[in-house]
Design a protein around this motif. Structure first.
Motif, mmCIF file in Angstrom:
data_model
loop_
_atom_site.group_PDB
_atom_site.id
_atom_site.type_symbol
_atom_site.label_atom_id
_atom_site.label_comp_id
_atom_site.label_asym_id
_atom_site.label_seq_id
_atom_site.Cartn_x
_atom_site.Cartn_y
_atom_site.Cartn_z
ATOM 1 N N GLN A 93 -30.592 3.016 7.416
ATOM 2 C CA GLN A 93 -30.516 4.005 6.346
ATOM 3 C C GLN A 93 -30.774 3.326 5.002
ATOM 4 O OE1 GLN A 93 -26.452 5.339 6.911
ATOM 5 N NE2 GLN A 93 -27.128 7.214 7.906
ATOM 6 N N PRO A 94 -31.555 3.981 4.104
ATOM 7 C CA PRO A 94 -31.729 3.428 2.760
ATOM 8 C C PRO A 94 -30.384 3.397 2.032
ATOM 9 C CG PRO A 94 -33.367 5.139 3.212
ATOM 10 C CD PRO A 94 -32.365 5.189 4.320
ATOM 11 N N LEU A 95 -30.204 2.396 1.190
ATOM 12 C CA LEU A 95 -28.969 2.289 0.423
ATOM 13 C C LEU A 95 -28.941 3.333 -0.690
ATOM 14 C CD1 LEU A 95 -26.332 0.735 -0.234
ATOM 15 C CD2 LEU A 95 -27.717 -0.735 -1.739
ATOM 16 N N VAL A 96 -27.819 4.046 -0.790
ATOM 17 C CA VAL A 96 -27.606 5.021 -1.870
ATOM 18 C C VAL A 96 -26.617 4.433 -2.869
ATOM 19 C CG1 VAL A 96 -26.695 7.295 -2.465
ATOM 20 C CG2 VAL A 96 -28.068 7.001 -0.383
ATOM 21 N N SER A 97 -27.023 4.373 -4.132
ATOM 22 C CA SER A 97 -26.121 3.931 -5.202
ATOM 23 C C SER A 97 -25.496 5.151 -5.871
ATOM 24 C CB SER A 97 -26.879 3.114 -6.254
ATOM 25 O OG SER A 97 -27.308 1.883 -5.732
ATOM 26 N N ILE A 98 -24.166 5.201 -5.858
ATOM 27 C CA ILE A 98 -23.423 6.297 -6.489
ATOM 28 C C ILE A 98 -22.844 5.757 -7.797
ATOM 29 C CG2 ILE A 98 -21.670 8.070 -6.173
ATOM 30 C CD1 ILE A 98 -21.651 7.170 -3.150
ATOM 31 N N GLN A 125 -17.782 10.223 3.812
ATOM 32 C CA GLN A 125 -19.171 10.644 3.979
ATOM 33 C C GLN A 125 -19.711 10.284 5.367
ATOM 34 O OE1 GLN A 125 -21.320 12.397 1.569
ATOM 35 N NE2 GLN A 125 -19.153 12.789 1.100
ATOM 36 N N THR A 126 -20.490 11.201 5.927
ATOM 37 C CA THR A 126 -21.148 10.933 7.209
ATOM 38 C C THR A 126 -22.249 9.889 7.055
ATOM 39 O OG1 THR A 126 -22.664 12.798 6.823
ATOM 40 C CG2 THR A 126 -20.661 13.241 8.102
ATOM 41 N N TYR A 127 -22.815 9.795 5.869
ATOM 42 C CA TYR A 127 -23.810 8.770 5.558
ATOM 43 C C TYR A 127 -23.055 7.520 5.124
ATOM 44 C CZ TYR A 127 -28.304 7.011 3.698
ATOM 45 O OH TYR A 127 -29.452 6.290 3.459
ATOM 46 N N ARG A 128 -23.297 6.400 5.794
ATOM 47 C CA ARG A 128 -22.449 5.228 5.609
ATOM 48 C C ARG A 128 -23.026 4.154 4.696
ATOM 49 N NH1 ARG A 128 -17.947 6.877 6.259
ATOM 50 N NH2 ARG A 128 -17.175 4.736 6.525
ATOM 51 N N ASN A 129 -24.328 4.147 4.480
ATOM 52 C CA ASN A 129 -24.943 3.056 3.713
ATOM 53 C C ASN A 129 -25.001 3.411 2.235
ATOM 54 O OD1 ASN A 129 -26.093 0.549 3.247
ATOM 55 N ND2 ASN A 129 -28.177 1.252 3.690
ATOM 56 N N ILE A 175 -18.537 16.950 -0.551
ATOM 57 C CA ILE A 175 -18.442 17.444 0.813
ATOM 58 C C ILE A 175 -18.912 16.310 1.745
ATOM 59 C CG2 ILE A 175 -19.336 19.178 2.427
ATOM 60 C CD1 ILE A 175 -17.403 20.230 0.297
ATOM 61 N N PRO A 176 -18.335 16.137 2.933
ATOM 62 C CA PRO A 176 -18.677 14.994 3.789
ATOM 63 C C PRO A 176 -20.169 14.801 4.057
ATOM 64 C CG PRO A 176 -16.709 16.049 4.622
ATOM 65 C CD PRO A 176 -17.201 16.914 3.497
ATOM 66 N N ILE A 177 -20.948 15.887 4.052
ATOM 67 C CA ILE A 177 -22.381 15.761 4.365
ATOM 68 C C ILE A 177 -23.251 15.632 3.115
ATOM 69 C CG2 ILE A 177 -22.177 17.022 6.537
ATOM 70 C CD1 ILE A 177 -23.411 19.467 5.028
ATOM 71 N N ARG A 178 -22.632 15.469 1.938
ATOM 72 C CA ARG A 178 -23.442 15.463 0.721
ATOM 73 C C ARG A 178 -24.507 14.370 0.720
ATOM 74 N NH1 ARG A 178 -22.451 13.448 -5.427
ATOM 75 N NH2 ARG A 178 -24.672 13.140 -5.602
ATOM 76 N N LEU A 179 -24.106 13.120 0.884
ATOM 77 C CA LEU A 179 -25.064 12.015 0.827
ATOM 78 C C LEU A 179 -26.096 12.118 1.946
ATOM 79 C CD1 LEU A 179 -22.829 8.926 -0.061
ATOM 80 C CD2 LEU A 179 -24.119 10.414 -1.614
ATOM 81 N N GLU A 180 -25.662 12.458 3.143
ATOM 82 C CA GLU A 180 -26.588 12.586 4.266
ATOM 83 C C GLU A 180 -27.630 13.665 4.009
ATOM 84 O OE1 GLU A 180 -26.567 13.517 9.093
ATOM 85 O OE2 GLU A 180 -24.718 13.646 7.927
ATOM 86 N N THR A 181 -27.180 14.828 3.525
ATOM 87 C CA THR A 181 -28.095 15.939 3.269
ATOM 88 C C THR A 181 -29.137 15.562 2.229
ATOM 89 O OG1 THR A 181 -26.361 17.556 3.798
ATOM 90 C CG2 THR A 181 -28.245 18.346 2.515
ATOM 91 N N MET A 182 -28.695 14.953 1.137
ATOM 92 C CA MET A 182 -29.616 14.619 0.054
ATOM 93 C C MET A 182 -30.558 13.482 0.436
ATOM 94 S SD MET A 182 -27.264 14.973 -3.352
ATOM 95 C CE MET A 182 -27.301 16.538 -4.232
#
Length: 335
Positions: A3-8, A29-33, A97-104
């Motif tokens: 998964q690409p790294l997401v910077s928050i 978050q369901t998205y872990r990276n 929401i738990p799926i926010r990062l994954e969805t985006m």
């Protein structure tokens, strides 16, 4: 495939009442990276200590002090320490929401660059929401579900500041957090619009947006109504104003008067029209006010509408449609 790294990017100041919930929503978050980059903007409460405790147990959480003062400097500080392929912002008093990062992230991966991932929002408040925030939520989500957020960008900020994501290269290309203009979230939305990044439609609520009386957007001078008008005018003149066409202001209430003063200060000529019989034919700021019928005498005009009444707005839109005038080309609602 990794998964690409997401910077928050998360600036915070004196939010120890809420920041625990915010961090837990990121951890869930369901998205872990991801990496969450918290920057303390000179807090006087226990916020820093709370984040520090989480940082000790999860290396994805980063914590820094603001290099300067204020939210813009805090955002710059956070971004300087970011490494992600995707960039997003979060406020320390809100909940993902738990799926926010994954969805985006998946939306951006599917659509590619020059796209902006957005999500629907749900306001919440301990003592109940005002009608104004409920209407704003409904309006914003109606735009987001179709991805046509820019179509009403001159009304209000159409990109919720804690609920967007885009490719790092695109973020840098439109100036990132380098602008010094307030309100910083509205300015960034206009720069997304200027760069022509396409909003990806979203039919899911991805953020719970907290409202309370001491929120910065409610109390700081940078978020006063006049600041919003200034930024609207500046971007309108840069992006949508056609100097070959006459410009008309609709409405002579408080917002119409403020807009007129701004245009006069910038030496932008305009015609001023309204439906108030007590004002028609009079002069305000040495500008004569005309009846709405006067618009028909102008050759291919552009119009800025400052009339806030919903029924009146519907009537104005119907008039524009009968004249085959198009939104965001021939007319612009500033409220």
């Amino acid at each position: 495939m990794p998964q690409p790294l997401v910077s928050i990017v998360i600036p915070f100041k004196n939010t120890d009442t809420f920041i625990n919930e915010c961090i837990r929503s990121i951890l869930n978050q369901t998205y872990r990276n991801w990496e969450a980059i918290f920057v303390d903007d000179n807090s006087k409460d226990k916020s820093y200590r709370i984040v520090e405790n989480y940082r000790k147990s999860d290396s994805r959480i980063k914590l820094y002090r603001n290099n300067g003062n204020g939210i813009i400097e805090a955002l710059k500080t956070a971004y300087k320490h970011s490494n992600g392929s995707y960039i997003t912002r979060m406020d320390s008093d809100d909940l993902m929401i738990p799926i926010r990062l994954e969805t985006m992230a998946m939306s951006l991966e599917n659509k590619g660059k020059k796209h902006l991932a957005v999500g629907q929002v749900k306001y919440f408040r301990a003592d109940g929401l005002s009608d104004g925030f409920a209407r704003y939520e409904e309006w914003l989500n109606k735009l987001t579900v179709k991805g046509n957020n820019y179509s009403e960008i001159y009304k209000e900020c159409v990109i919720p500041s804690p609920c967007w994501m885009l490719h790092r290269e695109d973020f840098d290309a439109c100036g990132g957090f380098n602008s010094e203009t307030y309100p910083e979230d509205y300015d960034l939305a206009f720069r997304f619009y200027k760069a022509e990044y396409k909003c990806i439609p979203c039919d899911k609520v991805l953020l719970h947006w907290r409202d309370y009386s001491t929120r910065t957007s409610r109390t700081h001078k940078h978020y006063a109504e006049n600041s919003f008008l200034d930024i609207k005018v500046d971007y309108f003149l840069e992006l949508n104003y056609d100097t070959s066409r006459p410009l008309a202001i609709w409405g002579a209430g408080k917002k119409g008067k403020t807009l007129a003063k701004i245009l006069l200060k910038k030496n932008i000529p305009f015609y001023w029209i309204c439906d108030n019989p007590k004002k028609i034919g009079k002069h305000i700021y040495d500008q004569k006010l005309f009846n709405f019928d006067y618009l028909a005498e102008l050759n291919n005009p552009q119009s800025i509408v400052t009339v806030a009444n919903t029924k009146a707005q519907e009537e104005i839109i119907n008039y524009f449609e009968t004249q085959k005038m198009k939104s965001m080309i021939d007319y612009f609602f500033f409220c």
